[in-house]
Design an enzyme around this catalytic site. Structure first.
Site, PDB file in Angstrom:
ATOM      1  N   ASP A   1       0.809  -1.226   0.000  1.00 49.40           N
ATOM      2  CA  ASP A   1       0.000   0.000   0.000  1.00 49.40           C
ATOM      3  C   ASP A   1       0.838   1.271   0.000  1.00 49.40           C
ATOM      4  O   ASP A   1       0.444   2.295   0.560  1.00 49.40           O
ATOM      5  CB  ASP A   1      -0.975   0.016   1.210  1.00 49.40           C
ATOM      6  CG  ASP A   1      -1.896  -1.183   1.195  1.00 49.40           C
ATOM      7  OD1 ASP A   1      -2.260  -1.644   0.098  1.00 49.40           O
ATOM      8  OD2 ASP A   1      -2.248  -1.671   2.289  1.00 49.40           O
TER       9      ASP A   1
ATOM     10  N   LYS B   1       1.797   2.093  -5.180  1.00 49.72           N
ATOM     11  CA  LYS B   1       2.327   1.522  -6.435  1.00 49.72           C
ATOM     12  C   LYS B   1       1.382   1.780  -7.601  1.00 49.72           C
ATOM     13  O   LYS B   1       1.810   2.087  -8.709  1.00 49.72           O
ATOM     14  CB  LYS B   1       2.529  -0.003  -6.283  1.00 49.72           C
ATOM     15  CG  LYS B   1       3.515  -0.378  -5.196  1.00 49.72           C
ATOM     16  CD  LYS B   1       3.595  -1.881  -4.999  1.00 49.72           C
ATOM     17  CE  LYS B   1       2.360  -2.500  -4.373  1.00 49.72           C
ATOM     18  NZ  LYS B   1       2.089  -2.096  -2.979  1.00 49.72           N
TER      19      LYS B   1
ATOM     20  N   GLY C   1      -4.521  -4.383  -3.709  1.00 50.31           N
ATOM     21  CA  GLY C   1      -5.512  -3.343  -3.967  1.00 50.31           C
ATOM     22  C   GLY C   1      -4.743  -2.117  -4.401  1.00 50.31           C
ATOM     23  O   GLY C   1      -4.028  -1.521  -3.596  1.00 50.31           O
ATOM     24  N   HIS C   2      -4.823  -1.774  -5.678  1.00 52.92           N
ATOM     25  CA  HIS C   2      -4.039  -0.659  -6.223  1.00 52.92           C
ATOM     26  C   HIS C   2      -5.001   0.444  -6.659  1.00 52.92           C
ATOM     27  O   HIS C   2      -5.907   0.206  -7.445  1.00 52.92           O
ATOM     28  CB  HIS C   2      -3.189  -1.148  -7.408  1.00 52.92           C
ATOM     29  CG  HIS C   2      -2.165  -2.173  -7.001  1.00 52.92           C
ATOM     30  ND1 HIS C   2      -1.375  -2.843  -7.881  1.00 52.92           N
ATOM     31  CD2 HIS C   2      -1.808  -2.624  -5.765  1.00 52.92           C
ATOM     32  CE1 HIS C   2      -0.583  -3.685  -7.220  1.00 52.92           C
ATOM     33  NE2 HIS C   2      -0.823  -3.566  -5.933  1.00 52.92           N
TER      34      HIS C   2
ATOM     35  N   GLN D   1       1.982  -6.146  -3.187  1.00 51.03           N
ATOM     36  CA  GLN D   1       2.473  -6.241  -1.806  1.00 51.03           C
ATOM     37  C   GLN D   1       3.763  -5.409  -1.662  1.00 51.03           C
ATOM     38  O   GLN D   1       3.936  -4.437  -2.375  1.00 51.03           O
ATOM     39  CB  GLN D   1       2.684  -7.702  -1.380  1.00 51.03           C
ATOM     40  CG  GLN D   1       1.376  -8.487  -1.211  1.00 51.03           C
ATOM     41  CD  GLN D   1       0.743  -8.956  -2.508  1.00 51.03           C
ATOM     42  OE1 GLN D   1       1.384  -9.615  -3.298  1.00 51.03           O
ATOM     43  NE2 GLN D   1      -0.514  -8.637  -2.737  1.00 51.03           N
TER      44      GLN D   1
END
Ligand code: GDP
Ligand code: IMO
Ligand code: MG
Length: 433
Positions: A13, A16, A40-41, A220
């Site tokens: 988080d 990225k 989750g991006h 990650q």
């Protein structure tokens, strides 16, 4: 043209997605190489917020080819949801047109998610990631190229439905998987995504030989790496540079730039040691100003000071050629900032992370204090970023304390910070001149 890599340098988080979206505007290909929908991006374009879990963050460039690489574990049902959302907002269905699934990637089946749902020890995302990788390593997994063979093989279906059901029972999960459930799942995946399953390693190799611009998107972060993270409180894949090319099926010699994404402070979701964690008003302030809630699970992220011990570890493993320092804006309004420069373990100074999580959980942080800078509203940060980039001001546009913080971190790590994030929006970045 060499391939570039974007990697998280902390516990995930870091931002990225935002960087990949920015770089993807100049990329012909964006490929994910590990993980799955535990990621989750987030991409913010004005009022539009995109939260991507498996789709590569190059989605926003319609000319960009997208690859879900061999090292991934892919949940086709979640992919379907993501694609439906994207179609609603853009009208586009990229699967089989510019979205390609590696034939070697593993299928994350309903069984895997059910099994992972019972986790209480690690604080996983519950998305079935660990169990899918476990089946891969145990050599009983299903790759996308295997689906056609497996779905018509009654013996395989019976045997594996039995294995899955007995594993669920042994794990205390109610529910069972029948051979017909398994067949139905595989039939659905074949019908839905059959036209997108491709030899993506060959495609990327060809693209690189033709001089195309390839971006490898990490999920990650370094400290969640299965080998070099805070084991066992880690994810189940290799998150580092070494796996970026391997995970998409090309060789490491292709790598050029390696972007390390570093949040200006530290966050972590899930269980496990976090030496710089703050349980006071400052940690709460970071969480509030940074909207620190997990993109995938919505859980509050734990917050703490920037940790150089963690970042030195990440630098040794990944050899970042440049860093992006994100969320600097969030620290505005704190009178004084601290940077973790080492740990104290039972009176002994450590400049490197202890290997065992029990020791990592015991260390006390040693910090250096630096001056803070005032809180600034988001529209002012955006204006500052536009002015800095258009008029070649670079970091001189930043308030004094903020600029000093960036320069200090850069000097301490010895890696150039090529851009600084001052807001979630694609435009809210100040580039070094
Ligand atoms: P990722 O998993 O590394 O892609 O990061 P996430 O998207 O899970 O979490 C990062 C969060 O921070 C997202 O909500 C982003 O929109 C937001 N973000 C990224 N960069 C910045 C920044 O420079 N400032 C602020 N305030 N938010 C940012
Ligand atoms: P992105 O790509 C933050 C964490 C989970 C848990 C541990 C293991 O958005 O940075 P898993 O479901 O992978 O078996 O969970 O890893 N985790 C993440 N934390 N960002 C992520 O992804 C994460 N993916 C997994 O919270 O602690
Ligand atoms: Mg995330």
């Amino acid at each position: 043209m060499p391939a570039s890599v974007v990697l998280g340098a902390q516990w995930g988080d870091e931002g990225k997605g935002k960087l990949v979206d920015q770089l993807a505007q100049e990329s012909n290909w964006v490929a994910r190489f590990q993980g799955g929908n535990n990621a989750g991006h987030t991409i913010v374009l004005g009022d539009q917020v995109l939260k991507l879990h498996q789709l590569p963050s190059g989605l926003t460039n319609p000319d960009c080819q997208l690859v879900l690489g061999a090292g991934m574990v892919i949940d086709p049902w979640v992919l379907e949801e993501e694609l439906n959302k994207w179609k609603e907002s853009s009208g586009e269905s990229p699967e089989g047109k510019r979205l390609w699934i590696s034939e070697r990637a593993h299928v994350n089946l309903p069984f895997h998610r059910l099994y992972d749902g019972a986790d209480v020890k690690i604080g996983t995302t519950g998305r079935g990631i660990g169990p899918t990788y476990r089946d891969k390593i145990e050599r009983v997994g299903v790759r996308f190229c295997d689906i056609e063979h497996r779905r018509t093989d009654d013996e395989w279906l019976q045997e594996n439905a039995g294995r899955m059901t007995s594993q669920l029972t042994a794990h205390g999960v109610s529910g069972s998987i029948s051979a017909s459930d398994l067949k139905e799942s595989l039939d659905w995946v074949a019908a839905r995504f059959g036209n997108a399953i491709k030899p993506t390693g060959l495609m990327l190799d060809l693209a690189l030989r033709q001089g195309e611009n390839v971006l490898l998107e990490g999920a990650q972060g370094c400290l969640l790496d299965i080998d070099h993270g805070t084991y066992p409180f880690v994810t189940s894949s290799v998150t580092s540079r070494a796996n970026a090319t391997h995970g998409v099926g090309i060789h490491p010699g292709h790598i050029g730039e390696v972007y390390g994404v570093v949040k200006a402070y530290t966050t972590r979701v899930g269980h496990g040691p976090f030496p710089g964690e703050l349980f006071d008003d400052v940690g709460a302030y970071m969480g509030k100003m940074g909207h620190e809630f997990g993109t995938t699970t919505g859980r509050p992220r734990r917050c703490g000071w920037l940790d150089l011990v963690v970042l030195r570890h990440a630098q040794r493993l990944n050899g970042f050629t440049q860093l992006t320092l994100t969320k600097l804006d969030v620290l505005g309004g704190l009178d004084e900032l601290e940077i973790v420069v080492g740990y104290d373990l039972d009176g002994q100074f450590l400049s490197e992370m202890p290997v065992c999580s029990e020791d990592m959980a015991k260390v006390k942080i040693v910090t250096e204090k630096v001056p803070g800078f005032p809180h600034i509203e988001m529209d002012e940060w955006l204006e500052m970023a536009r002015d800095a980039n258009e008029n070649g001001k670079g970091y001189s546009a930043l308030p004094d304390g903020a600029r000093e913080y960036v320069e200090k971190v850069e000097a301490m790590l010895g890696v150039p910070i090529s851009s600084v994030g001052v807001g979630p929006d694609r435009e809210a970045t100040i580039y070094k001149v």
